[in-house]
Design a protein around this motif. Structure first.
Motif, PDB file in Angstrom:
ATOM      1  N   LYS A 131       0.841  -1.215   0.000  1.00  0.00           N
ATOM      2  CA  LYS A 131       0.000   0.000   0.000  1.00  0.00           C
ATOM      3  C   LYS A 131       0.862   1.245   0.000  1.00  0.00           C
ATOM      4  CE  LYS A 131      -4.047  -1.930   2.345  1.00  0.00           C
ATOM      5  NZ  LYS A 131      -4.879  -1.869   3.583  1.00  0.00           N
ATOM      6  N   GLU A 132       1.924   1.245   0.813  1.00  0.00           N
ATOM      7  CA  GLU A 132       2.790   2.409   0.869  1.00  0.00           C
ATOM      8  C   GLU A 132       3.462   2.663  -0.486  1.00  0.00           C
ATOM      9  OE1 GLU A 132       4.012   1.984   5.592  1.00  0.00           O
ATOM     10  OE2 GLU A 132       5.484   1.619   4.008  1.00  0.00           O
ATOM     11  N   GLN A 149       2.258   1.881  -3.420  1.00  0.00           N
ATOM     12  CA  GLN A 149       1.250   2.404  -4.349  1.00  0.00           C
ATOM     13  C   GLN A 149       0.977   3.870  -4.098  1.00  0.00           C
ATOM     14  OE1 GLN A 149      -2.124  -0.106  -4.044  1.00  0.00           O
ATOM     15  NE2 GLN A 149      -1.182  -1.837  -5.182  1.00  0.00           N
ATOM     16  N   GLU A 150       0.913   4.251  -2.805  1.00  0.00           N
ATOM     17  CA  GLU A 150       0.660   5.651  -2.482  1.00  0.00           C
ATOM     18  C   GLU A 150       1.810   6.547  -2.968  1.00  0.00           C
ATOM     19  OE1 GLU A 150      -1.992   4.852   1.535  1.00  0.00           O
ATOM     20  OE2 GLU A 150       0.025   5.704   1.675  1.00  0.00           O
ATOM     21  N   GLU A 151       3.017   6.069  -2.789  1.00  0.00           N
ATOM     22  CA  GLU A 151       4.154   6.859  -3.266  1.00  0.00           C
ATOM     23  C   GLU A 151       4.107   7.029  -4.780  1.00  0.00           C
ATOM     24  OE1 GLU A 151       7.325   5.523   0.190  1.00  0.00           O
ATOM     25  OE2 GLU A 151       7.564   4.852  -1.898  1.00  0.00           O
TER      26      GLU A 151
END
Length: 536
Positions: A530-531, A533-535
């Motif tokens: 998830k991290e 993808q957010e970046e």
């Protein structure tokens, strides 16, 4: 009875006075113990002396070959023909047949005659009068030398000592030339260093230095007779931008004198090589055709003479010059060398590395025959050497083409046999196809159940990219677990009953703990995804 006795000084014909003594063969030597007793048995009737060694050699060679020489025929007609009723005792039965055929004289050859000849030889000095012992020994020695030369077909013109000296001098000249040229390049390089890189030929370099002198004279000097036009232009261009130091006229004079020495030695070396080539073609033409002038001369020089080289077998000729490597290999029990001086022959040089040993062995065998033919043969042509070289070249082409000549039949048909190669593939048995039941452990089942429960509420909110990444992660984990299950060796036989019972009674708490640990790891991995993808 008359006796024909041959000596190194001439032919002697004796008259047997008491023929009854010849019947006692075993005791005949007692009748020749003293000169007085010998004169009672035989008496010299005629002695025909040879004029010189040449006549003696002609008579001796005729006797060896069983022929009737001119001098012997003359003696027999002069003396024996007058007493044709007498028998003639001779030491060679073949010669007796020729005499009987041409002069119609009855000849006798028996063990008694052979014993009589031996007894006469023992008392020869007393029986043959008018011949000093010193002169007899000198004639014997001269005839022995002449006859041995004739038998070996030795010609005084075939002096291989000249070849030994010439090849040794040629090697010395090469060493001295290398030293002189190296010194000349280094010496003149201080003044004009660029010239050594432009002109690579040593002789042309020395001639150019001798003609140029100081590098400032390059522009005005004409080097067209020494160098090509392109190199001459490069030399003139390099002289304008040279980084060399200035030298005095005295230094240039000494360098020019050294260049004169190099040029003179090079010219003499070329002359000496032509001389060596002509001598080799005169003395050993077949060997020269087989291995070349330089290799053949080095073989003769190494053996000492052509006759000594002819005594060596082919295996020795093959490794001649590699004695140090041979004895080192024998001492350390390693492979012996396959070639020595013969390695520098053109036939060995043009073969591939794997066939050099075979060709050197075959070349040594044919070269040994050529050496013996040259040393002991009558002819001086090189037909045998050319024929054997053609055979070796054909064999070399056959080895390079990997062809094998048939032995049976006419021998002209060629059989091409391919090299055998084992092409069968080894296949490993796959036990996974025996059963349709999925081979997954209990822990793996618990993990799948937990993953399904955790992923159901979150799948709707996650983008399709996230779902793809999770599937990839799951496939990788499944591959790792299946590989680990295959790598573990099969369990041995069941242990004792006590250990089996203890394993069955183990609590299932450990399984639950393992399942919780794996689920926590899954959650951490999902957070990382998830991290990322957010970046993005």
């Amino acid at each position: 009875m008359l006796v024909l006795f041959e000596t190194a000084a001439g032919y002697a014909i004796f008259k047997v006075l008491n023929e009854s003594k010849l019947q006692q063969v075993d005791s005949l030597y007692k009748e020749f113990e003293t000169p007085e007793k010998a004169n009672k048995i035989v008496k010299l009737k005629h002695f025909e002396k040879f004029q010189d060694t040449t006549e003696a050699l002609a008579a001796a060679t005729a006797l060896v070959e069983g022929k009737l020489g001119k001098s012997l025929k003359k003696v027999l007609k002069k003396v024996v023909a007058k007493e044709a009723h007498e028998q003639l005792a001779i030491s060679d039965a073949k010669l007796g047949g020729v005499i009987k055929e041409k002069l119609d004289l009855s000849c006798v050859h028996s063990p008694a005659v052979a014993e009589l000849m031996r007894c006469i030889r023992g008392q020869m000095e007393s029986l043959i009068t008018g011949l000093p012992p010193r002169e007899m020994s000198a004639m014997s020695l001269g005839l022995a030398h002449s006859l041995s030369r004739y038998k070996l077909k030795f010609s005084p013109d075939k002096v291989d000592t000249m070849i030994v000296q010439a090849i040794s001098l040629l090697d010395d000249l090469d060493k001295e030339l290398n030293n002189y040229i190296m010194r000349c390049r280094e010496w003149y390089g201080w003044h004009f260093p660029e010239l050594g890189k432009v002109i690579t030929d040593n002789l042309a370099y020395c001639k150019s230095v001798r003609k140029i002198g100081d590098r400032t004279n390059v522009a005005s000097s004409d080097l067209s007779d020494i160098l090509p036009e392109e190199i001459e232009a490069e030399v003139k261009l390099a002289a304008e931008i040279s980084m060399g130091t200035e030298v005095s006229e005295e230094d240039i004079g000494n360098i020019r004198h050294l260049c004169d020495q190099v040029v003179e030695i090079s010219e003499y070396r070329a002359q000496l090589y032509d001389y060596l080539k002509n001598r080799m073609m005169a003395i050993a033409p077949n060997l020269t055709v087989m291995v070349g002038e330089l290799v053949g001369a080095r073989l003769i020089s190494h053996a000492g003479s052509l006759l000594n080289l002819a005594k060596h077998p082919a295996s020795t000729v093959q490794i001649l010059g590699a004695e140090k490597a041979l004895f080192r290999a024998l001492k350390t029990r390693k492979d012996t060398p396959k070639y020595g001086l013969i390695y520098h022959a053109s036939l060995v040089g043009q073969t591939t590395a794997k066939n050099k040993g075979k060709i050197s062995r075959m070349l040594a065998a044919k070269a040994a025959l050529a050496i013996r033919y040259d040393a002991l043969g009558e002819d001086t042509n090189a037909e045998m050497g050319a024929e054997n070289r053609a055979k070796l070249e054909a064999r070399l082409r056959q080895l390079e083409d990997k062809g094998i000549r048939r032995i049976s039949g006419t021998g002209k048909a060629m059989a091409k046999v391919e090299k055998y190669q084992h092409k069968s593939e080894v296949r490993i048995y796959d036990p996974s196809g025996d059963s349709t039941i999925p081979s997954t452990s209990k822990k793996r089942k618990f993990e799948e159940v937990e993953e399904e429960d955790a992923t159901e509420p979150t799948t709707s909110a996650v983008k399709p990219k996230k779902a793809k990444r999770e599937l990839v992660i799951e496939e990788e984990e499944q591959a790792e677990t299946s590989a680990a299950a295959e790598e573990t060796p099969k369990k041995k036989k069941k242990k004792k009953d006590k250990k089996a019972e203890e394993e069955m009674e183990e609590p299932k708490e450990e399984e639950v703990v393992a399942v919780t640990e794996t689920t926590e790891k899954k959650k951490k991995k999902k957070k990382k995804v998830k991290e990322e993808q957010e970046e993005d």
